[in-house]
Write a protein that holds these residues in place. Structure first.
Motif: not given
Length: 88
Positions: A43-65
């Protein structure tokens, strides 16, 4: 009572983003990092289970939320304004 759309959207964005960030670190701590695609990564492009992926997930979560929070609060305000009985 009307909801403040901007405040509600920001609150939803923060909750969703921080939740995804913390969930990622929870998995990293107990399972380790992984570059495998998860359901969230589809669903979220660039998201992985890594430290960098957690930051990307944070940004995607902010936008989608924020988007979902704005839609939800706008719908609430629209429904609430139609159901309020105004005194004659």
């Amino acid at each position: 009572m009307k909801l403040n759309v901007k405040a509600f959207a920001l609150a939803c964005g923060l909750m969703f983003g921080i939740g995804l960030f913390l969930m990622t670190w929870w998995v990293i701590i107990f399972e380790g990092t992984s570059r495998e695609f998860t359901v969230v990564a589809h669903i979220f492009r660039g998201y992985t289970l890594t430290a960098v992926g957690s930051i990307i997930g944070l940004l995607w979560g902010l936008v989608v939320g924020c988007i979902l929070g704005a839609i939800l609060s706008s719908l609430y305000n629209m429904i609430n304004s139609r159901s309020v009985v105004k005194p004659a």
